[in-house]
Write an enzyme that holds these catalytic residues in place. Structure first.
Site, PDB file in Angstrom:
ATOM      1  N   ASN A 175       2.777  -3.029   0.978  1.00  0.00           N
ATOM      2  CA  ASN A 175       1.329  -3.134   0.836  1.00  0.00           C
ATOM      3  C   ASN A 175       0.960  -2.810  -0.603  1.00  0.00           C
ATOM      4  OD1 ASN A 175       0.866  -3.164   3.855  1.00  0.00           O
ATOM      5  ND2 ASN A 175       1.718  -1.119   3.622  1.00  0.00           N
ATOM      6  N   HIS A 198     -14.599  -9.460 -11.306  1.00  0.00           N
ATOM      7  CA  HIS A 198     -14.003  -8.318 -11.996  1.00  0.00           C
ATOM      8  C   HIS A 198     -14.204  -7.035 -11.203  1.00  0.00           C
ATOM      9  CE1 HIS A 198     -13.905  -5.576 -15.752  1.00  0.00           C
ATOM     10  NE2 HIS A 198     -12.697  -5.697 -15.238  1.00  0.00           N
ATOM     11  N   ASP A 231       1.526  -5.854   4.762  1.00  0.00           N
ATOM     12  CA  ASP A 231       2.508  -6.251   5.763  1.00  0.00           C
ATOM     13  C   ASP A 231       1.815  -6.409   7.115  1.00  0.00           C
ATOM     14  OD1 ASP A 231       2.282  -3.620   6.921  1.00  0.00           O
ATOM     15  OD2 ASP A 231       3.886  -2.882   5.632  1.00  0.00           O
ATOM     16  N   HIS A 234       0.160   7.151   1.580  1.00  0.00           N
ATOM     17  CA  HIS A 234      -0.206   6.006   2.415  1.00  0.00           C
ATOM     18  C   HIS A 234      -1.595   6.173   3.040  1.00  0.00           C
ATOM     19  CE1 HIS A 234       0.423   2.410   4.752  1.00  0.00           C
ATOM     20  NE2 HIS A 234       0.297   3.068   5.888  1.00  0.00           N
ATOM     21  N   TYR A 287       5.753  -0.321   4.486  1.00  0.00           N
ATOM     22  CA  TYR A 287       5.040   0.000   3.247  1.00  0.00           C
ATOM     23  C   TYR A 287       5.011  -1.135   2.229  1.00  0.00           C
ATOM     24  CZ  TYR A 287       5.280   4.644   5.253  1.00  0.00           C
ATOM     25  OH  TYR A 287       5.173   5.712   6.114  1.00  0.00           O
TER      26      TYR A 287
END
Length: 129
Positions: free
Chosen positions: A120, A20, A28, A96, A118
């Protein structure tokens, strides 16, 4: 031998060790992989396996209580945006550079062969009960 689910022994074993609150970065081929987290590199060729295939496989096996992606995905990769928003309600978006900082705290990085920008996401593991 397993007959279903994730067959890659390294990935399957890494998933079994998660708890948890642990972070899993699905990324990518171009995302910088931070030092520290365990890495399972699935990239074979550009686009193989795709971000969508890997994300769907992981979501079938993990309980996810939250997810974070780069806000730049909206303009640069509408297909990844649609995928993320359809699979991960409540998706948080950050710059990012911030996503790269957050990824350093991940417990596991799963690198795909995705060659679109992007693609990800940082998943936060939940519990099944």
């Amino acid at each position: 031998m397993k007959k279903a689910g994730i067959l890659n022994r390294h990935l399957s074993g890494a998933l079994a060790e998660l708890g948890h609150g642990d972070g899993v970065l699905v990324c990518d081929a171009g995302m910088p992989v931070p030092d520290g987290p365990r890495v399972v590199d699935l990239a074979f060729r550009a686009g193989v396996p795709s971000f969508a295939e890997v994300l769907d496989g992981l979501l079938a096996e993990l309980v996810v209580e939250g997810a974070t992606a780069a806000e730049e995905v909206r303009a640069a990769n509408p297909a990844a945006t649609a995928l993320l928003e359809s699979r991960l309600p409540g998706l948080a978006l950050v710059p990012h550079e911030r996503l790269k900082e957050l990824s350093a705290g991940a417990r596991l990085v799963v690198r795909t062969g995705e060659a679109r920008p992007y693609a990800n996401v940082l998943l936060r593991c939940g519990v099944f009960f």
